[in-house]
Design a protein around this motif. Structure first.
Motif, mmCIF file in Angstrom:
data_model
loop_
_atom_site.group_PDB
_atom_site.id
_atom_site.type_symbol
_atom_site.label_atom_id
_atom_site.label_comp_id
_atom_site.label_asym_id
_atom_site.label_seq_id
_atom_site.Cartn_x
_atom_site.Cartn_y
_atom_site.Cartn_z
ATOM 1 N N THR A 55 46.288 61.261 -35.478
ATOM 2 C CA THR A 55 45.459 62.016 -36.413
ATOM 3 C C THR A 55 45.363 63.491 -36.038
ATOM 4 N N SER A 56 45.469 64.319 -37.033
ATOM 5 C CA SER A 56 45.175 65.742 -36.860
ATOM 6 C C SER A 56 43.723 65.949 -37.243
ATOM 7 N N GLY A 57 43.341 67.175 -37.362
ATOM 8 C CA GLY A 57 42.013 67.459 -37.881
ATOM 9 C C GLY A 57 41.065 68.068 -36.866
ATOM 10 N N ALA A 58 41.422 67.997 -35.571
ATOM 11 C CA ALA A 58 40.480 68.489 -34.560
ATOM 12 C C ALA A 58 40.186 69.979 -34.764
ATOM 13 N N VAL A 59 41.226 70.756 -34.905
ATOM 14 C CA VAL A 59 41.020 72.194 -35.046
ATOM 15 C C VAL A 59 40.276 72.490 -36.352
ATOM 16 N N GLY A 60 40.731 71.858 -37.446
ATOM 17 C CA GLY A 60 40.109 72.082 -38.756
ATOM 18 C C GLY A 60 38.627 71.727 -38.760
ATOM 19 N N VAL A 61 38.304 70.566 -38.222
ATOM 20 C CA VAL A 61 36.915 70.115 -38.201
ATOM 21 C C VAL A 61 36.079 71.005 -37.277
ATOM 22 N N GLY A 62 36.703 71.429 -36.172
ATOM 23 C CA GLY A 62 36.002 72.321 -35.236
ATOM 24 C C GLY A 62 35.692 73.664 -35.883
ATOM 25 N N ILE A 63 36.644 74.168 -36.652
ATOM 26 C CA ILE A 63 36.442 75.438 -37.361
ATOM 27 C C ILE A 63 35.243 75.320 -38.289
ATOM 28 N N ASP A 64 35.193 74.195 -38.985
ATOM 29 C CA ASP A 64 34.083 73.979 -39.917
ATOM 30 C C ASP A 64 32.751 73.905 -39.176
ATOM 31 N N ALA A 83 38.290 71.428 -29.160
ATOM 32 C CA ALA A 83 37.376 70.705 -28.277
ATOM 33 C C ALA A 83 36.121 70.271 -29.025
ATOM 34 N N VAL A 84 35.638 71.132 -29.909
ATOM 35 C CA VAL A 84 34.477 70.778 -30.726
ATOM 36 C C VAL A 84 34.871 69.715 -31.755
ATOM 37 N N GLY A 85 35.999 69.948 -32.407
ATOM 38 C CA GLY A 85 36.392 69.079 -33.526
ATOM 39 C C GLY A 85 36.835 67.689 -33.097
ATOM 40 N N GLN A 86 37.496 67.587 -31.952
ATOM 41 C CA GLN A 86 38.028 66.298 -31.535
ATOM 42 C C GLN A 86 36.911 65.264 -31.370
ATOM 43 N N GLY A 87 35.812 65.693 -30.796
ATOM 44 C CA GLY A 87 34.681 64.778 -30.617
ATOM 45 C C GLY A 87 34.137 64.306 -31.949
ATOM 46 N N ILE A 88 34.016 65.229 -32.878
ATOM 47 C CA ILE A 88 33.485 64.887 -34.200
ATOM 48 C C ILE A 88 34.441 63.919 -34.909
ATOM 49 N N LEU A 89 35.725 64.232 -34.789
ATOM 50 C CA LEU A 89 36.750 63.403 -35.417
ATOM 51 C C LEU A 89 36.695 61.972 -34.857
ATOM 52 N N MET A 90 36.620 61.900 -33.552
ATOM 53 C CA MET A 90 36.628 60.586 -32.904
ATOM 54 C C MET A 90 35.366 59.802 -33.243
ATOM 55 N N HIS A 91 34.272 60.534 -33.325
ATOM 56 C CA HIS A 91 33.003 59.885 -33.665
ATOM 57 C C HIS A 91 33.112 59.178 -35.020
ATOM 58 N N ASP A 143 44.762 69.231 -27.458
ATOM 59 C CA ASP A 143 44.773 70.661 -27.820
ATOM 60 C C ASP A 143 43.904 71.516 -26.906
ATOM 61 N N ALA A 144 42.792 70.937 -26.441
ATOM 62 C CA ALA A 144 41.833 71.751 -25.700
ATOM 63 C C ALA A 144 42.383 72.217 -24.363
ATOM 64 N N VAL A 145 43.310 71.476 -23.782
ATOM 65 C CA VAL A 145 43.798 71.871 -22.454
ATOM 66 C C VAL A 145 45.278 72.224 -22.409
ATOM 67 N N ALA A 146 46.053 71.722 -23.366
ATOM 68 C CA ALA A 146 47.501 71.949 -23.279
ATOM 69 C C ALA A 146 47.804 73.433 -23.436
ATOM 70 N N ILE A 147 48.483 73.997 -22.450
ATOM 71 C CA ILE A 147 48.871 75.399 -22.619
ATOM 72 C C ILE A 147 50.091 75.455 -23.538
ATOM 73 N N GLU A 148 50.277 76.594 -24.122
ATOM 74 C CA GLU A 148 51.228 76.705 -25.239
ATOM 75 C C GLU A 148 52.614 76.142 -24.908
ATOM 76 N N GLU A 149 53.109 76.413 -23.718
ATOM 77 C CA GLU A 149 54.471 75.944 -23.393
ATOM 78 C C GLU A 149 54.532 74.434 -23.311
ATOM 79 N N LEU A 150 53.403 73.818 -23.025
ATOM 80 C CA LEU A 150 53.411 72.358 -22.859
ATOM 81 C C LEU A 150 52.953 71.643 -24.114
ATOM 82 N N LYS A 151 52.693 72.409 -25.148
ATOM 83 C CA LYS A 151 52.222 71.775 -26.372
ATOM 84 C C LYS A 151 53.383 71.236 -27.185
ATOM 85 N N ILE A 152 53.119 70.164 -27.846
ATOM 86 C CA ILE A 152 54.087 69.677 -28.823
ATOM 87 C C ILE A 152 53.943 70.562 -30.058
#
Ligand code: GLU
Length: 374
Positions: A55-64, A83-91, A143-152
């Motif tokens: 699932t995506s949505g962490a960044v989008g939901v966090g922005i909101d 980091a904000v959005g992932q918790g909300i999404l998972m909840h 997303d909250a910890v992966a640095i850019e080079e290690l991101k998919i």
């Protein structure tokens, strides 16, 4: 050649949903959609399927939730939003799945988890254990910890990697479009939906154009990259619209919906070819003649038939299987390290847990991960 009806046989299914499917145009979570998704996936689980959700949505939901007016530009801000959005999404997933009697588990992956052999084996084992427990893994990129080079970087690719890691029978990517068209349907009215793609050729890639909506990172381009990974791992993939209810069940029932990307070879053939010719050999085991006959007849390698472990290998490494004359008769991926194998040689499978204090697998090498060399 794979036909649509055959998708009904798919048991292990990875489903990817994008931000555009999960959120309203306002940027807020589409709770009804998440609810229907959880219900539909539960129904598939109840039919005996194994479901993994990406699932995506962490960044989008966090922005909101943070009340940001636009998508953050800097990486730390995006990570904070995730980091904000992932918790909300998972909840919300946890709540919806619980409504339908399912257990959900959050798994956050980065690129390393699929390319580093040791991490790959770990993520695979965790995911397979969750599935065996009847739990639905709910996966996103860390997303909250992966640095850019290690991101998919995008969840289309992530979902294809996951499908390959868990040996899925089918990958379904839900999007805000019906599938791949012969031309951009927004600008070309007579564009038609392509039902089946046999080869992700440069011509097919040229159909993809640029990225799609503003909230997600995807677009057709990343979906075709995902298709390449899936297909080359032997996993068929379907792109379809996530806005229509019941679409996942319909695809899983073999109905002609969206665009199907077929692979010419099946997973086992691909893996075995890789084992035979592509993998680096890290060590070996020597087996007795009874075991040699059993392997030639298609059995898995058990500790009982092994006499010695040679060299230093880790769980997940490819090793040679030598017979008593010193001939390499097979190759395969070991479930145990050389130290572990050395401790359990000659033992019955029932004894492994007592000797090692745990038992990850019954087999030392499963027959699906083994190739017999002529
Ligand atoms: N991992 C990102 C998120 O949860 C989404 C990446 C994508 O949309 O492909 O927001």
């Amino acid at each position: 050649m794979l036909r649509r009806e055959e998708l009904a046989q798919a048991k292990r299914i990875v489903v990817k949903v994008g931000t555009s499917t999960l959120t309203h145009a306002t940027g807020k979570l589409n709770v009804g959609r998440v609810d229907r998704l959880a219900r539909e996936l539960t129904d598939l689980v109840n039919q005996g399927k194994e479901i993994i959700l990406v699932t995506s949505g962490a960044v989008g939901v966090g922005i909101d939730r943070l009340g940001l007016k636009e998508r953050p530009r800097t990486i730390p801000e995006k990570q904070a939003a995730a980091a904000v959005g992932q918790g909300i999404l998972m909840h919300i997933y946890e709540k919806m799945f619980a409504e339908y009697g399912q257990i959900a588990a959050q798994v956050l992956l980065t690129r390393e988890d699929s390319v580093k052999r040791s991490r790959y084996a770990n993520s695979r084992n965790t995911l397979l254990t969750l599935i065996a427990m009847g739990v639905i893994p709910v996966i996103n990129e860390n997303d909250a910890v992966a640095i850019e080079e290690l991101k998919i970087g995008d969840n289309d690719t992530l979902s294809a990697m996951v499908a390959s890691i868990v040996d899925a029978d089918l990958l379904i990517i839900l999007s805000d479009i019906e599938g791949l068209y012969t031309a951009n349907p927004q600008t070309t009215p007579d564009a038609t939906l392509i039902s089946t793609v046999h080869d992700v050729s440069p011509e097919i890639e040229a159909l993809a154009g640029g990225a799609g909506s503003t909230l997600g990172t995807g677009g057709m381009h990343t979906k075709l990259q995902a298709a390449k990974i899936a297909v080359s791992s032997g996993v068929p993939m379907v792109i379809a619209t996530g806005t229509r209810d019941g679409v996942i069940s319909a695809i899983a029932a073999g109905e002609e919906i969206g665009t199907l990307f077929v692979s010419r070879e099946n997973r086992l053939q691909i893996r075995k070819r890789w084992l035979a010719f592509g993998a680096r050999i890290k060590g070996s085991v020597t087996i007795d003649s009874g075991c040699e006959r059993a392997l030639a007849d298609g059995a898995s390698l058990l500790a009982a038939g092994i006499q010695t472990a040679n060299g230093s290998f880790k769980a997940g490494d490819t090793i040679s299987i030598m017979n008593l004359t010193g001939r390499e008769m097979a190759r395969g991926i070991a479930y145990y390290s050389s130290e572990e194998v050395a401790r359990i040689v000659g033992c019955h499978t029932n004894e492994i847990a007592d000797i090692l204090g745990y038992k990850s697998y019954d087999e030392v090498i499963h027959r699906d991960n083994m190739v017999i060399l002529g």
